[in-house]
Design a protein around this motif. Structure first.
Motif, PDB file in Angstrom:
ATOM      1  N   UNK A 263      -1.568   4.475   4.321  1.00 11.86           N
ATOM      2  CA  UNK A 263      -0.768   3.540   5.104  1.00 11.86           C
ATOM      3  C   UNK A 263      -0.503   4.082   6.510  1.00 11.86           C
ATOM      4  N   UNK A 264      -0.142   5.356   6.599  1.00 15.02           N
ATOM      5  CA  UNK A 264       0.104   5.965   7.908  1.00 15.02           C
ATOM      6  C   UNK A 264      -1.175   5.960   8.751  1.00 15.02           C
ATOM      7  N   UNK A 265      -2.295   6.288   8.121  1.00 13.69           N
ATOM      8  CA  UNK A 265      -3.567   6.302   8.842  1.00 13.69           C
ATOM      9  C   UNK A 265      -3.935   4.911   9.329  1.00 13.69           C
ATOM     10  N   UNK A 266      -3.722   3.893   8.487  1.00  9.71           N
ATOM     11  CA  UNK A 266      -4.010   2.517   8.895  1.00  9.71           C
ATOM     12  C   UNK A 266      -3.147   2.089  10.073  1.00  9.71           C
ATOM     13  N   UNK A 267      -1.885   2.493  10.069  1.00  8.80           N
ATOM     14  CA  UNK A 267      -1.005   2.147  11.190  1.00  8.80           C
ATOM     15  C   UNK A 267      -1.514   2.766  12.488  1.00  8.80           C
ATOM     16  N   UNK A 268      -1.903   4.033  12.447  1.00  8.51           N
ATOM     17  CA  UNK A 268      -2.397   4.698  13.650  1.00  8.51           C
ATOM     18  C   UNK A 268      -3.709   4.089  14.127  1.00  8.51           C
TER      19      UNK A 268
ATOM     20  N   UNK B 256       5.092  -0.722   8.303  1.00  5.66           N
ATOM     21  CA  UNK B 256       6.250   0.161   8.440  1.00  5.66           C
ATOM     22  C   UNK B 256       7.501  -0.410   7.785  1.00  5.66           C
ATOM     23  N   UNK B 257       7.583  -1.734   7.690  1.00  3.12           N
ATOM     24  CA  UNK B 257       8.786  -2.339   7.121  1.00  3.12           C
ATOM     25  C   UNK B 257       8.915  -2.085   5.631  1.00  3.12           C
ATOM     26  N   UNK B 258       7.821  -1.676   4.990  1.00  2.00           N
ATOM     27  CA  UNK B 258       7.887  -1.393   3.555  1.00  2.00           C
ATOM     28  C   UNK B 258       8.026   0.090   3.252  1.00  2.00           C
ATOM     29  N   UNK B 259       8.174   0.902   4.278  1.00  2.00           N
ATOM     30  CA  UNK B 259       8.319   2.344   4.057  1.00  2.00           C
ATOM     31  C   UNK B 259       9.690   2.647   3.467  1.00  2.00           C
ATOM     32  N   UNK B 260       9.802   3.689   2.666  1.00  2.00           N
ATOM     33  CA  UNK B 260      11.109   4.055   2.092  1.00  2.00           C
ATOM     34  C   UNK B 260      12.130   4.323   3.194  1.00  2.00           C
TER      35      UNK B 260
ATOM     36  N   UNK C 281       0.821  -1.215   0.000  1.00  2.00           N
ATOM     37  CA  UNK C 281       0.000   0.000   0.000  1.00  2.00           C
ATOM     38  C   UNK C 281       0.852   1.260   0.000  1.00  2.00           C
ATOM     39  N   UNK C 282       2.049   1.201   0.592  1.00  6.29           N
ATOM     40  CA  UNK C 282       2.877   2.401   0.700  1.00  6.29           C
ATOM     41  C   UNK C 282       3.309   2.915  -0.669  1.00  6.29           C
ATOM     42  N   UNK C 283       3.412   2.052  -1.648  1.00  8.18           N
ATOM     43  CA  UNK C 283       3.928   2.452  -2.954  1.00  8.18           C
ATOM     44  C   UNK C 283       2.994   3.395  -3.692  1.00  8.18           C
ATOM     45  N   UNK C 284       1.686   3.347  -3.373  1.00  3.58           N
ATOM     46  CA  UNK C 284       0.760   4.224  -4.094  1.00  3.58           C
ATOM     47  C   UNK C 284      -0.168   5.015  -3.178  1.00  3.58           C
TER      48      UNK C 284
END
Length: 344
Positions: free
Chosen positions: A241-246, A301-305, A233-236
């Motif tokens: 992605x940040x909202x889902x993590x929170x 988070x592991x797929x974040x740049x 999800x982070x790629x697009x």
């Protein structure tokens, strides 16, 4: 689905819940629950797939058994007391049977077996309705009979639900099944305090609904159904992605996020009523749910740049993706950061 059919289904689900919440007679409440059940079954079975048909059949059979049990217990109470009033549930056996029927309708343990399978066979939108809207009517009935419920039974159902919800989500890679066990665990927190402080139980379920709704809608936006596809999800959609993590951390109950508020209030109420051992057990069992919430957060988070994802990116993206993300993100952030406002 045709627009007229969708309108009729939406009207049936809405009227069924409103009938239950405004009912004062057991037969009226039963009628509202049946209308709610009949209306949502076509939504579960609308996919042309055997899994959807199986999910609709399981949902119908389970809800029908719970409705029969509810009718029997309310008739027994009317036979003993001469009253069909919901608030006049004075027969102990009827009260136990009613609690069991409502727990089966919501998917609380030990009658939780249908919820993960039904959610797995449904779409994300239907799973959202099952975990949020479909629980309003049974919770309302439990709230109305909270003065007659036996604390021992509700505590047993609550503790078992927290344990099953945490333990069952361990090995899940399907997001819908994981959220089903998350729903069972949150129902456990509600059931433990429903007979002691019903207002806090109502607050807990409302906050859970406000957290689950943007979570499922954002998942629909990303077309993710498994943890593997969620890592792309982070790629697009980095904002999603940040909202889902929170939201996941908030559901886990980590301070200072919103999900910590009802858990703190529930534990405080149990300790005030001399149930310190129960509160301690619940706090320890919540670590089971925390494990798979943190696992999902770590995968995001592991797929974040600058880390590159090892999964294949979904090739089909929805054209309204950016608009939906822009709309849902402020709502989700409001639900996440409401705790500081409550403490001021």
């Amino acid at each position: 689905m045709p627009s007229m059919a969708l309108l009729m289904i939406t009207l049936g689900v809405t009227l069924g819940t409103l009938t239950v919440t405004s009912a004062n007679h057991w037969l009226t409440a039963w009628l509202g629950l049946e209308l709610n059940m009949i209306s949502i079954i076509p939504m579960i079975a609308k996919q042309k797939h055997p899994r959807a048909t199986e999910a609709a059949t399981k949902y119908f059979l389970t809800q029908a058994i719970a409705s029969v049990l509810m009718l029997f217990s309310s008739s027994l109470n009317a036979w003993q007391t001469g009253s069909w009033d919901i608030t006049q549930l004075n027969n102990k056996l009827s009260c136990i049977l009613i609690i069991s029927a409502l727990a089966m309708k919501m998917g609380a343990a030990p009658t939780h077996f249908w919820l993960p399978e039904v959610m797995q066979g449904s779409t994300l939108t239907t799973a959202l309705l099952i975990t949020t809207w479909q629980k309003i009517a049974p919770i309302t009935l439990l709230y109305m009979i909270s003065n007659h419920t036996q604390t021992t039974i509700t505590l047993a159902i609550g503790l078992l639900s927290i344990m099953v919800g945490g333990w069952g989500g361990f090995n899940q890679t399907q997001i819908r099944k994981m959220m089903a066990y998350s729903s069972i665990a949150h129902l456990g927190w509600t059931m433990t305090v429903i007979s002691i402080m019903p207002n806090i139980a109502l607050t807990n379920i409302i906050i859970y609904i406000t957290m689950s709704t943007p979570f499922f809608l954002l998942l629909t936006n990303t077309s993710s159904k498994t943890l593997q596809t969620l890592t792309t999800a982070w790629t697009y959609t980095p904002t999603t992605t940040i909202t889902l993590m929170l939201l996941l951390l908030s559901m886990a109950g980590l301070p200072p996020l919103t999900g910590f508020t009802p858990k703190l209030l529930i534990l405080d109420s149990l300790i005030m009523h001399k149930l310190t051992l129960t509160a301690t057990t619940m706090a320890l069992l919540s670590l089971l749910s925390l494990t798979f919430y943190l696992r999902t957060t770590y995968l995001l988070t592991s797929t974040a740049p600058p880390t590159t994802t090892q999964s294949t990116t979904l090739w089909r993206l929805k054209p309204h993706q950016n608009q939906l993300t822009t709309t849902l993100t402020p709502i989700a952030l409001f639900n996440i950061t409401i705790l500081p406002a409550l403490l001021m």
